[in-house]
Design a protein around this motif. Structure first.
Motif, PDB file in Angstrom:
ATOM      1  N   MET A   1     -13.347 -34.393  13.876  1.00 27.05           N
ATOM      2  CA  MET A   1     -12.866 -33.020  13.902  1.00 27.05           C
ATOM      3  C   MET A   1     -13.880 -32.113  13.211  1.00 27.05           C
ATOM      4  SD  MET A   1      -9.428 -31.406  12.204  1.00 27.05           S
ATOM      5  CE  MET A   1      -8.410 -32.659  12.968  1.00 27.05           C
ATOM      6  N   SER A   2     -14.259 -31.048  13.890  1.00 27.63           N
ATOM      7  CA  SER A   2     -15.228 -30.126  13.318  1.00 27.63           C
ATOM      8  C   SER A   2     -14.573 -29.246  12.260  1.00 27.63           C
ATOM      9  CB  SER A   2     -15.814 -29.234  14.417  1.00 27.63           C
ATOM     10  OG  SER A   2     -16.624 -28.217  13.853  1.00 27.63           O
ATOM     11  N   THR A   3     -15.267 -29.044  11.151  1.00 22.64           N
ATOM     12  CA  THR A   3     -14.798 -28.105  10.138  1.00 22.64           C
ATOM     13  C   THR A   3     -15.473 -26.746  10.312  1.00 22.64           C
ATOM     14  OG1 THR A   3     -16.482 -28.899   8.596  1.00 22.64           O
ATOM     15  CG2 THR A   3     -14.280 -29.897   8.449  1.00 22.64           C
ATOM     16  N   GLU A   4     -16.262 -26.602  11.394  1.00 23.38           N
ATOM     17  CA  GLU A   4     -16.894 -25.321  11.705  1.00 23.38           C
ATOM     18  C   GLU A   4     -16.639 -24.969  13.172  1.00 23.38           C
ATOM     19  OE1 GLU A   4     -20.985 -25.271  10.617  1.00 23.38           O
ATOM     20  OE2 GLU A   4     -20.566 -25.424   8.468  1.00 23.38           O
ATOM     21  N   PRO A   5     -15.364 -24.813  13.529  1.00 21.12           N
ATOM     22  CA  PRO A   5     -15.032 -24.504  14.921  1.00 21.12           C
ATOM     23  C   PRO A   5     -15.356 -23.049  15.261  1.00 21.12           C
ATOM     24  CG  PRO A   5     -13.058 -24.418  13.597  1.00 21.12           C
ATOM     25  CD  PRO A   5     -14.153 -24.888  12.685  1.00 21.12           C
ATOM     26  N   GLU A   6     -15.372 -22.765  16.537  1.00 22.75           N
ATOM     27  CA  GLU A   6     -15.495 -21.369  16.965  1.00 22.75           C
ATOM     28  C   GLU A   6     -14.181 -20.626  16.720  1.00 22.75           C
ATOM     29  OE1 GLU A   6     -17.604 -21.071  20.925  1.00 22.75           O
ATOM     30  OE2 GLU A   6     -17.356 -23.252  20.745  1.00 22.75           O
ATOM     31  N   LEU A   7     -13.079 -21.327  16.922  1.00 22.89           N
ATOM     32  CA  LEU A   7     -11.756 -20.718  16.796  1.00 22.89           C
ATOM     33  C   LEU A   7     -10.868 -21.587  15.927  1.00 22.89           C
ATOM     34  CD1 LEU A   7      -9.499 -18.711  17.609  1.00 22.89           C
ATOM     35  CD2 LEU A   7      -9.136 -20.116  19.660  1.00 22.89           C
ATOM     36  N   LEU A   8     -10.176 -20.951  14.994  1.00 19.59           N
ATOM     37  CA  LEU A   8      -9.211 -21.641  14.145  1.00 19.59           C
ATOM     38  C   LEU A   8      -7.853 -20.998  14.388  1.00 19.59           C
ATOM     39  CD1 LEU A   8      -9.283 -23.901  11.970  1.00 19.59           C
ATOM     40  CD2 LEU A   8      -9.359 -22.088  10.247  1.00 19.59           C
ATOM     41  N   ILE A   9      -6.878 -21.803  14.822  1.00 16.00           N
ATOM     42  CA  ILE A   9      -5.517 -21.315  15.058  1.00 16.00           C
ATOM     43  C   ILE A   9      -4.648 -21.768  13.891  1.00 16.00           C
ATOM     44  CG2 ILE A   9      -3.515 -21.384  16.579  1.00 16.00           C
ATOM     45  CD1 ILE A   9      -5.386 -22.009  18.897  1.00 16.00           C
ATOM     46  N   LEU A  10      -4.067 -20.815  13.184  1.00 18.79           N
ATOM     47  CA  LEU A  10      -3.212 -21.129  12.042  1.00 18.79           C
ATOM     48  C   LEU A  10      -1.762 -21.188  12.529  1.00 18.79           C
ATOM     49  CD1 LEU A  10      -4.801 -18.826   9.306  1.00 18.79           C
ATOM     50  CD2 LEU A  10      -5.503 -21.107  10.084  1.00 18.79           C
ATOM     51  N   GLY A  11      -1.231 -22.388  12.636  1.00 18.61           N
ATOM     52  CA  GLY A  11       0.137 -22.581  13.091  1.00 18.61           C
ATOM     53  C   GLY A  11       0.181 -23.161  14.485  1.00 18.61           C
ATOM     54  N   GLY A  12       0.777 -24.345  14.605  1.00 17.03           N
ATOM     55  CA  GLY A  12       0.902 -25.002  15.903  1.00 17.03           C
ATOM     56  C   GLY A  12       2.310 -24.935  16.422  1.00 17.03           C
ATOM     57  N   GLY A  13       2.935 -23.757  16.338  1.00 13.31           N
ATOM     58  CA  GLY A  13       4.256 -23.560  16.920  1.00 13.31           C
ATOM     59  C   GLY A  13       4.130 -23.063  18.351  1.00 13.31           C
TER      60      GLY A  13
END
Length: 391
Positions: A1-13
């Motif tokens: 898993m990358s810790t430097e993604p292009e996009l970070l989504i906070l919340g998987g609802g």
């Protein structure tokens, strides 16, 4: 898993996973994405309902649909024929499973399950730094689907609080052909309170108690009313509880959160997805997610939920103003709304597909005086909110 993604989504609802599904469908064009989700396991903890044809987004996930609905206030009953736009139910278990399958099929998206954001995101050197309980991330863009503020008095014009149970009864007591959309038969509490019944079979149903009120209510505050609602439906028969669900939805946010940064997008139920007059959000979230995917394809930045047209905002706020000022009038208003001759008009209105002709017909079906009294304050509120949203 990358810790430097292009996009970070906070919340998987609902919002976070809906966006992920749309992005996953882009294949190699999908940005490298990580979803931060505190849960380690998804449970069948809720349902989403909407009116829609088979062409509606994710309609294929519907586990039940109904062509008839009922709204009851005392002796007045409105039956609604919605066969042209059935009322559909999606179980959380089916939605979560579909989302996880879509994510698993695209290696460019991963879910960081069991992780919780521990500090406020900070932008440094053009990238957002987000620390969670499991790692530190650096992302070009953040989509935050967490509620911008807690559910508390003053946070919305009204709060829609609900609590329900799905039960199996020992004998056939439900009509699986008709949804009790709003039944105002519970003992008067001085607040807008009704029973909502989704009959899944003749012996199984989801029974909920819903309250519209300036004060948000936890499940404990609805427990007595829910017990009464279930007892009234099972008529003394033995039943078993299969699962429970509860929630609190905003109806008309008082002060939308100001944008933090063009690369920090707020979305989801507590950030503009919920329809003010009803709390319905599922299809609005699907349209937003599809729009985000289209923007990625076009090389454009992501954006949050687009504000409703002025007339729709005004109608929603006017209706909420009347409910807030005169809660005792709510049962009669809803029976009049759903009982008007052309049911398709109200369904289009509630599904964000209404026309000016629909709006005028709905206004004509409702008593004029309470609405006329609330027009000046409503217009001021809508204009103020539009100014704040564009600031």
């Amino acid at each position: 898993m990358s810790t430097e993604p292009e996009l970070l989504i906070l919340g998987g609802g609902c919002a976070g996973l809906s966006l992920a599904m749309q992005l996953a469908a882009l294949g190699r064009d999908c940005p490298r994405t990580v979803i931060i989700e505190p849960r380690t396991v998804y449970a069948n903890d809720r349902t989403w309902c909407f009116w829609g044809t088979p062409a509606a987004p994710l309609a294929d996930l519907s586990c039940h649909q109904w062509s008839t609905m009922m709204v009851r206030a005392g002796r007045k009953i409105a039956f609604v024929d919605c066969a042209a736009m059935p009322y559909r139910m999606i179980a959380a278990a089916d939605f979560y499973a579909a989302a996880q399958r879509a994510i698993a099929a695209n290696a460019r998206i991963t879910i960081a399950a069991g992780e919780r954001v521990t500090t406020a995101p900070v932008k440094r050197n053009g990238r957002w730094q987000v620390i969670t309980s499991g790692a530190s991330y650096s992302a070009a863009t953040v989509v935050d689907t967490r509620p911008a503020a807690p559910a508390e008095p003053g946070g919305a014009t009204l709060w829609q609080s609900f609590s329900g149970v799905e039960i199996d009864c020992d004998e056939a007591v439900f009509d699986p052909a008709c949804v009790d959309l709003m039944d105002f038969s519970l003992k008067d509490t001085g607040r807008i309170q009704f029973v909502y019944v989704l009959p899944l079979t003749a012996r199984r149903a989801l029974i909920e108690v819903t309250v519209f009120d300036p004060m948000p209510l936890a499940a404990a505050g609805l427990a007595d009313a829910l017990e009464q609602a279930v007892a009234a439906r099972v008529h003394g028969l033995t039943y078993q509880v299969r699962r429970a669900e509860q929630g609190i939805l905003p109806m008309g946010a008082m002060a939308p959160a100001a944008p933090v940064d063009p690369d920090y997008v707020r979305a989801g139920l507590g950030n503009g997805a919920a329809r003010p007059s009803s709390g319905y959000a599922f299809q609005r979230i699907q349209r937003w997610a599809a729009g985000c995917a289209a923007r990625v394809t076009a090389g454009q930045p992501l954006q949050g939920h687009v504000a409703d047209p002025f007339l729709l905002q005004a109608m929603d706020q006017l209706f909420l103003s009347v409910l807030t000022a005169q809660p005792a009038s709510a049962p009669a208003l809803f029976v009049a709304l759903f009982g008007q001759p052309d049911a398709a008009r109200v369904l289009r209105f509630l599904s964000d597909e209404g026309t000016l002709t629909d709006y005028l017909a709905l206004i004509a079906a409702l008593p004029a005086r309470p609405f006329l009294q609330q027009i000046p304050a409503t217009l001021q509120r809508v204009l103020r909110q539009r100014r704040m949203a564009s600031a």
